[in-house]
Design a protein around this motif. Structure first.
Motif, short mmCIF file in Angstrom:
data_model
loop_
_atom_site.label_atom_id
_atom_site.label_comp_id
_atom_site.label_asym_id
_atom_site.label_seq_id
_atom_site.Cartn_x
_atom_site.Cartn_y
_atom_site.Cartn_z
N ARG A 226 33.70 62.77 -0.40
CA ARG A 226 32.56 62.82 0.51
C ARG A 226 31.42 63.58 -0.16
NH1 ARG A 226 33.46 64.91 6.56
NH2 ARG A 226 34.12 62.72 6.71
N LEU A 227 30.21 63.06 -0.02
CA LEU A 227 29.01 63.78 -0.42
C LEU A 227 28.40 64.42 0.82
CD1 LEU A 227 27.28 61.19 -2.80
CD2 LEU A 227 28.80 63.08 -3.41
N LEU A 228 28.10 65.69 0.73
CA LEU A 228 27.43 66.41 1.81
C LEU A 228 25.94 66.47 1.48
CD1 LEU A 228 30.06 69.24 2.21
CD2 LEU A 228 29.77 67.23 3.67
N ILE B 100 30.20 68.60 -2.65
CA ILE B 100 31.23 67.60 -2.92
C ILE B 100 32.52 67.97 -2.20
CG2 ILE B 100 32.20 68.68 -5.00
CD1 ILE B 100 31.49 64.94 -4.72
N LYS B 101 33.19 66.97 -1.63
CA LYS B 101 34.47 67.21 -0.96
C LYS B 101 35.44 66.11 -1.37
CE LYS B 101 36.68 67.86 3.55
NZ LYS B 101 36.47 67.97 5.01
N ILE B 102 36.50 66.50 -2.06
CA ILE B 102 37.56 65.56 -2.42
C ILE B 102 38.44 65.35 -1.18
CG2 ILE B 102 39.55 65.14 -3.91
CD1 ILE B 102 38.20 66.99 -5.99
N THR B 103 38.54 64.11 -0.72
CA THR B 103 39.28 63.83 0.52
C THR B 103 40.57 63.06 0.28
OG1 THR B 103 37.92 61.85 0.85
CG2 THR B 103 37.21 63.87 1.95
N TYR C 222 41.68 72.70 -0.46
CA TYR C 222 40.69 73.35 -1.32
C TYR C 222 39.89 72.30 -2.09
CZ TYR C 222 43.82 77.05 0.02
OH TYR C 222 44.60 77.92 0.77
N GLY C 223 39.53 71.23 -1.39
CA GLY C 223 38.83 70.13 -2.02
C GLY C 223 37.32 70.22 -1.97
N VAL C 224 36.78 71.28 -1.35
CA VAL C 224 35.33 71.37 -1.15
C VAL C 224 34.70 72.35 -2.13
CG1 VAL C 224 33.48 71.92 0.48
CG2 VAL C 224 35.60 70.88 1.30
#
Length: 563
Positions: free
Chosen positions: A506-508, A433-436, A427-429
């Motif tokens: 990660r930046l989308l 923004i996406k926490i990886t 549930y990082g997105v």
């Protein structure tokens, strides 16, 4: 014994239905049904049959399928076959049966297994009844299958990307796609695969005169009592009635698609986490064949369903524009409740002052917290009503407000400011923004604090069913695991991120956010981390689109940052 167990289950089902169905003279009908079943238990079968007959007469010669079935059992055991066959024929023909009050697909199996009908097996009419029940079952299941095939038909899921050379062309192709098929029905029960060996269903109600060229708002309703629910392979129009009658009424008035998923004790939207994937997965299925406005998808619910709605707000909000709930317990049951995550979206709460599920003083404390956060949060408090507020007609004024909010609200996946916190990378997105990767051993930043409050009183019913307040000392939210958080913003191709307890993210990227012809600059905790060009990455666009089928939040490239 097997037949008796079946009847116990059926009687419970009937009682629940009668309480919330449009039966006339419900009180007298219910009393007569209870008397009939009491006689059945005492093996006074003739009296049982007579009281079932009286109950139907008291209700304008209408009865539920279950009650008609139990009446037939009683007459069969009383050795009055003509009356038993009359009731069985009533069920098969629908004569005198409340519409939608039963499941004819189960009837065939029940008939051949129920020992109550042993006295009828030698009668030539018996095989005709069994054959007719089997025919009805097979016809119904075939129609259900055909309807699902027709519902799922469409070109969207088979877009011919292989013929398109550039990423920019694919981006435009996805964004402009509007080639959906007309639908033959308004209401569809759709079988949904949960595991390789387990299915459930969801029910879709389309607006009248659904136009496949028009994009529609969609509202999920998540039911409560998940711990006591079980999966069904199909649903019928009854799901639109009873407590959901006002959703049906106002969705029709506002041309909103309603979707009613079915959960179980293990696979649901609250706890455990096994079934949390279902709502986004169902949404993706529907998007394959129905013209959905991706920026106008919403979730509502009651009780456990409202807790589910709140949990999607906290954990997986990206596909949704807004969240609603009646009698919510605003808490993530299997992880941390990171309340700041609401700042990207909204929540519309309907609370009552006599709610054992979440007491008014706790809602008051939550309201203060939401005000301090400047969150888009509404709490509509109704005085003198219990947890099951949607049961009552007095709840109707809430629904025009909900649908007005839906009409005026849309998702913005390209919001310039964002906050996201998670303790589980699944549930990082959140939007762009996406926490990886998490770094839970590091010291948290000063701005990353746990927001919580104490609950000092709970409401409960005593043995006389009086609602009383009990002193307690509970924390509103649990935090079983350490988390990571990010605060981000962008402007003029420059991203500024503040991070805490994160080792990678990660930046989308969307052309709605940046000028693709210029480099993108990224600062992390005040330090410049990189400057690079982005592009319409063909393979990345296709991969992300296939994961979500989102025609609005189309990510063309990514920037990965490791710390």
């Amino acid at each position: 014994m097997r037949a008796f167990a079946l009847k116990i289950g059926l009687i419970i089902f009937t009682t629940l239905f009668v309480l919330h169905s449009p039966l006339k003279g419900q009180t007298n009908y219910t009393k007569l049904i209870d008397s009939a079943y009491s006689f059945y238990q005492k093996k006074e079968y003739s009296n049982a049959g007579s009281y079932y007959s009286k109950s139907f007469i008291s209700n304008g010669n209408l009865g539920t399928q279950t009650d008609r079935y139990n009446s037939a059992c009683s007459w069969a055991l009383a050795e009055k076959p003509d009356l038993a066959f009359t009731e069985l024929n009533n069920i098969l023909s629908g004569k005198g049966v409340v519409s939608g009050s039963g499941d004819l697909t189960r009837l065939y199996k029940m008939l051949i297994e129920d020992v109550d009908f042993k006295n009828l097996h030698g009668d030539k009419r018996w095989n005709l009844i069994v054959s007719k029940a089997e025919e009805i079952k097979n016809t119904f299941l075939k129609k259900l299958e055909d309807n699902q095939i027709e519902f799922e038909a469409g070109e969207f899921k088979s877009m011919a990307f292989s013929k398109i050379k550039t990423g920019k062309e694919i981006y435009q192709m996805i964004k402009s796609f509007n080639n959906f098929k007309t639908k033959n029905e308004r209401n569809y029960s759709i079988k949904f695969k949960v595991t390789d060996s387990l299915n459930t269903s969801y029910f879709v109600c389309l607006p009248k005169n659904y136009n496949p060229k028009k994009r529609y708002s969609l509202l999920f309703f998540l039911h409560g009592a998940v711990q006591y629910n079980s999966f069904t392979n199909f649903q019928n129009e009854r799901v639109m009635e009873g407590w959901n009658r006002f959703y049906t009424k106002y969705a029709a008035l506002n041309n909103v698609i309603m979707v009613y998923p079915n959960a179980s004790k293990k696979y649901n939207w609250m706890n455990p986490d096994d079934g949390f994937f279902m709502i986004p997965a169902i949404l993706k299925e529907i998007k394959q064949s129905i013209n959905i406005d991706d920026d106008k998808v919403f979730i509502s619910g009651h009780s456990n369903g409202a807790t589910g709605s709140f949990s999607y707000l906290m954990k997986q909000q990206s596909p949704f524009a807004g969240f609603y709930g009646f009698n919510t317990q605003p808490k993530v049951r299997n992880g941390g409740t990171f309340i700041r995550n609401i700042t990207n979206r909204s929540y519309f709460n309907v609370s009552t002052d006599e709610d054992y599920y979440y007491p008014p003083n706790a809602n008051d404390s939550l309201n203060v917290m939401m005000t301090n956060l400047k969150a888009d949060y509404q709490d509509h408090r109704y005085i003198g009503w219990p947890h099951w507020f949607p049961q009552f007609d007095e709840s109707e004024p809430v629904y025009p407000m909900i649908f007005k909010d839906i009409a005026g609200r849309k998702r913005n996946p390209f919001k310039k400011d964002i906050y996201w916190e998670c303790d589980n990378l699944n549930y990082g997105v959140a939007d762009w923004i996406k926490i990886t990767g998490l770094d839970t051993l590091a010291k948290p930043a000063s701005w990353k604090t746990q927001l919580n409050f104490n609950i000092l009183k709970l409401l409960a019913y005593d043995k006389n069913e009086n609602l009383i307040a009990k002193d307690t000392l509970l924390k509103a939210f649990n935090f079983p695991r350490k988390s990571g958080a990010v605060k981000g913003s962008f402007s003029n191709n420059v991203f500024h991120l503040e991070i805490s307890n994160i080792k990678s993210f990660r930046l989308l990227i969307s052309p709605e956010m940046v000028d693709v012809s210029r480099p993108v600059v990224v600062f992390v905790n005040g330090v410049k981390k990189l400057e690079q060009k982005v592009s319409y990455n063909r393979e990345f666009i296709i991969k992300n689109f296939k994961e979500t089928l989102d025609r609005k939040a189309i990510w063309i490239d990514k920037i990965d940052i490791a710390l």
